[in-house]
Design an enzyme around this catalytic site. Structure first.
Site, PDB file in Angstrom:
ATOM      1  CB  ILE A  14      -0.974  -0.008   1.201  1.00 28.77           C
ATOM      2  CG1 ILE A  14      -1.746  -1.316   1.252  1.00 28.77           C
ATOM      3  CG2 ILE A  14      -1.955   1.158   1.102  1.00 28.77           C
ATOM      4  CD1 ILE A  14      -2.624  -1.500   2.470  1.00 28.77           C
ATOM      5  CG  ASP A  60      13.298  -1.328  12.272  1.00 32.22           C
ATOM      6  OD1 ASP A  60      13.379  -2.547  12.087  1.00 32.22           O
ATOM      7  OD2 ASP A  60      12.279  -0.763  12.744  1.00 32.22           O
ATOM      8  CE  LYS A  86      -0.381  -7.136   4.377  1.00 35.67           C
ATOM      9  NZ  LYS A  86      -1.406  -7.947   3.758  1.00 35.67           N
ATOM     10  CE1 TYR A 150      -4.398  -6.023  11.192  1.00 40.90           C
ATOM     11  CE2 TYR A 150      -2.107  -5.329  11.265  1.00 40.90           C
ATOM     12  CZ  TYR A 150      -3.375  -5.225  10.719  1.00 40.90           C
ATOM     13  OH  TYR A 150      -3.628  -4.328   9.706  1.00 40.90           O
ATOM     14  CG  PHE A 179     -13.631  -2.498   5.222  1.00 44.62           C
ATOM     15  CD1 PHE A 179     -13.539  -1.183   5.686  1.00 44.62           C
ATOM     16  CD2 PHE A 179     -14.603  -3.313   5.769  1.00 44.62           C
ATOM     17  CE1 PHE A 179     -14.405  -0.693   6.659  1.00 44.62           C
ATOM     18  CE2 PHE A 179     -15.489  -2.830   6.729  1.00 44.62           C
ATOM     19  CZ  PHE A 179     -15.386  -1.523   7.177  1.00 44.62           C
ATOM     20  CG  ASN A 200      -4.579 -11.052   2.968  1.00 47.06           C
ATOM     21  OD1 ASN A 200      -3.748 -10.178   3.051  1.00 47.06           O
ATOM     22  ND2 ASN A 200      -5.308 -11.441   4.007  1.00 47.06           N
ATOM     23  N   GLY A 295     -11.477 -18.161  13.191  1.00 49.54           N
ATOM     24  CA  GLY A 295     -11.547 -16.710  13.367  1.00 49.54           C
ATOM     25  C   GLY A 295     -12.274 -15.988  12.246  1.00 49.54           C
TER      26      GLY A 295
HETATM   27  C1  WQD Z   1     -11.035 -13.016   2.750  1.00 47.20           C
HETATM   28  C2  WQD Z   1     -12.051 -14.142   2.553  1.00 47.20           C
HETATM   29  C3  WQD Z   1     -11.606 -16.116   3.851  1.00 47.20           C
HETATM   30  C4  WQD Z   1      -7.894 -17.115   1.687  1.00 47.20           C
HETATM   31  C5  WQD Z   1      -7.477  -9.947   6.403  1.00 47.20           C
HETATM   32  C6  WQD Z   1      -6.981  -9.462   7.730  1.00 47.20           C
HETATM   33  C7  WQD Z   1      -7.279  -7.995   7.909  1.00 47.20           C
HETATM   34  C8  WQD Z   1      -6.863  -7.173   6.714  1.00 47.20           C
HETATM   35  C9  WQD Z   1      -7.384  -7.765   5.422  1.00 47.20           C
HETATM   36  C10 WQD Z   1      -4.886  -5.926   7.298  1.00 47.20           C
HETATM   37  C11 WQD Z   1     -12.437 -14.831   3.857  1.00 47.20           C
HETATM   38  C12 WQD Z   1     -11.495 -16.414   2.351  1.00 47.20           C
HETATM   39  C13 WQD Z   1      -9.054 -16.483   2.108  1.00 47.20           C
HETATM   40  C14 WQD Z   1      -7.974 -18.398   1.101  1.00 47.20           C
HETATM   41  C15 WQD Z   1     -10.347 -18.376   1.365  1.00 47.20           C
HETATM   42  N1  WQD Z   1      -5.457  -7.022   6.686  1.00 47.20           N
HETATM   43  N2  WQD Z   1     -10.256 -17.110   1.948  1.00 47.20           N
HETATM   44  N3  WQD Z   1      -9.205 -18.986   0.967  1.00 47.20           N
HETATM   45  O1  WQD Z   1      -9.468 -12.411   6.622  1.00 47.20           O
HETATM   46  O2  WQD Z   1     -11.089 -10.728   5.602  1.00 47.20           O
HETATM   47  O3  WQD Z   1      -8.878  -9.936   6.402  1.00 47.20           O
HETATM   48  O4  WQD Z   1      -6.959  -9.130   5.377  1.00 47.20           O
HETATM   49  O5  WQD Z   1      -5.435  -4.980   7.773  1.00 47.20           O
HETATM   50  O6  WQD Z   1      -6.562  -7.569   9.042  1.00 47.20           O
HETATM   51  O7  WQD Z   1      -7.697 -10.162   8.716  1.00 47.20           O
HETATM   52  O8  WQD Z   1      -9.003 -11.340   4.358  1.00 47.20           O
HETATM   53  O9  WQD Z   1      -8.179 -12.234   2.237  1.00 47.20           O
HETATM   54  O10 WQD Z   1      -7.606 -13.485   4.370  1.00 47.20           O
HETATM   55  O11 WQD Z   1      -9.942 -13.550   3.510  1.00 47.20           O
HETATM   56  O12 WQD Z   1     -11.457 -18.923   1.239  1.00 47.20           O
HETATM   57  O13 WQD Z   1      -6.945 -19.042   0.699  1.00 47.20           O
HETATM   58  O14 WQD Z   1     -11.491 -15.149   1.716  1.00 47.20           O
HETATM   59  O15 WQD Z   1     -12.242 -17.167   4.540  1.00 47.20           O
HETATM   60  O16 WQD Z   1     -13.817 -15.181   3.791  1.00 47.20           O
HETATM   61  P1  WQD Z   1      -9.695 -11.183   5.805  1.00 47.20           P
HETATM   62  P2  WQD Z   1      -8.584 -12.681   3.597  1.00 47.20           P
END
Ligand code: WQD
Length: 340
Positions: A14, A60, A86, A150, A179, A200, A295
């Protein structure tokens, strides 16, 4: 707005996209990065995109002496702070490391900024400070109930900024709670470039599209959502970067502190993303439905009204833009890597 900005973590995902928008907005930018989660050649690619030399100090934010040197050599009007860790899951395994980098690192930076009379800060926070939502779209005044080290780190940093302003009104801050960032720069020269197997969704699908990973694991299809898979508010990284310029403008022009969610207000499911990515890459992408990931929640999306009213922010790029720019970026990166 010819001001000078310190951009920590400016070589990251970002951060690098924000660098491009800051320069485009006419700002002079100095990057600080320890390259723990970024490649040094990002700087060369930023020079190609902006057509101008990049100034970067490698170091750093935990190193007070290093920060004092950077601040002594540059008269900054504001700072945008990204440097930090993150990954939610990783923070559960290494809470001490996360606290040190994210909280102690930030307090070290703030002390150095105060010493140098730089008291405008745009802070990269996260919507995961809200925890499991009571209602959707998520209202800005929703209770904060962080559920990971986090997210707690980020809330501690937000609290520190508020405490500073209470103690000394010369401080002003823009706390931006994002988000789900996704997508890449239209030049395909910068984008998300995780070192390891991505946690992600979009970078994981991207690796399936390039053939690096065999298939997508869909973490559960029994959620309370239209197709049973998790729904999230994905926001294009360029829209997100532009939101930071608008927040910075609020500080530099009016010193008006604010805490704002940066969202599109639209939720997309895992399968929505997979289909959109297939359209972008022109391939059928294999997947299997597995159990839920610990989670995870059913759905999570924001309400962009306050960001629009306060900052004039509006996300204009949709899921197809995110998938297409991501695919263009990863396929270019893969091709250049395979080039002799
Ligand atoms: C998105 C959806 C998973 C991977 C995270 C962090 C949050 C922020 C954004 C920093 C969910 C599904 C994912 C995969 C899947 N980061 N999924 N298979 O968990 O909403 O948020 O990233 O600020 O802090 O928590 O994002 O991309 O991990 O998941 O099915 O291999 O995709 O279950 O529904 P999340 P994500």
């Amino acid at each position: 707005m010819s001001s000078k900005v310190l951009l920590t973590g400016g070589a990251g995902y970002i951060g690098s996209h924000t660098y491009v928008e800051l320069v485009a907005a006419g700002l002079e930018v100095v990057i600080v990065d320890n390259f723990s989660n970024a490649r040094r050649d990002v700087l060369d690619r930023l020079e190609i995109i902006t057509g101008a030399k990049v100034t970067c100090y490698e170091g750093d934010v935990l190193d007070a002496g290093f920060l004092d040197q950077v601040l002594a050599e540059n008269a900054f009007d504001a700072a945008v702070h990204y440097a930090g860790k993150k990954a939610v899951g990783e923070s559960v395994e290494n809470p001490l490391d996360y606290f040190r980098t994210n909280c102690v690192g930030f307090s070290t930076l703030l002390a150095a900024l105060d010493e140098a009379d730089v008291r405008r800060v745009v802070f990269s926070s996260t919507a995961t400070v809200y925890g499991k939502p009571d209602i959707l779209p998520l209202p800005e005044n929703h209770a904060t109930r962080p559920e990971s080290p986090y997210a707690e780190n980020k809330l501690i940093c937000e609290t520190l900024l508020r405490q500073l302003k209470t103690s000394d009104d010369r401080w002003s801050y823009g706390i931006l709670r994002y988000f789900n960032p996704a997508g890449a720069h239209p030049s395909s020269l910068i984008g998300e470039d995780p070192n390891d197997i991505p946690n992600n969704l979009m970078p994981y699908i991207a690796r399936v599209a390039t053939g690096d990973l065999a298939r997508l694991r869909v973490f559960g299809d029994d959620y309370d959502t239209p197709d049973g898979t998790g729904v999230r508010d994905y926001i294009h990284v360029v829209d997100l970067a532009k939101g930071h310029i608008q927040s910075l403008r609020k500080l530099i022009d009016k010193d008006e502190s604010h805490i704002v969610n940066l969202s599109t207000g639209t939720g997309y499911s895992v399968l929505d993303m997979l289909r959109a990515y297939e359209k972008a890459c022109g391939k059928t992408l294999p997947y299997e439905v597995t159990g839920r990931r610990a989670g995870d929640i059913d759905g999570f999306w924001g309400d962009p009204t306050l960001a629009s009213n306060l900052l004039g922010f509006k996300a204009v790029r949709d899921l197809d833009d995110m998938c297409q720019t991501s695919w263009n970026w990863v396929s270019r990166k893969t091709n250049s890597r395979n080039r002799p």
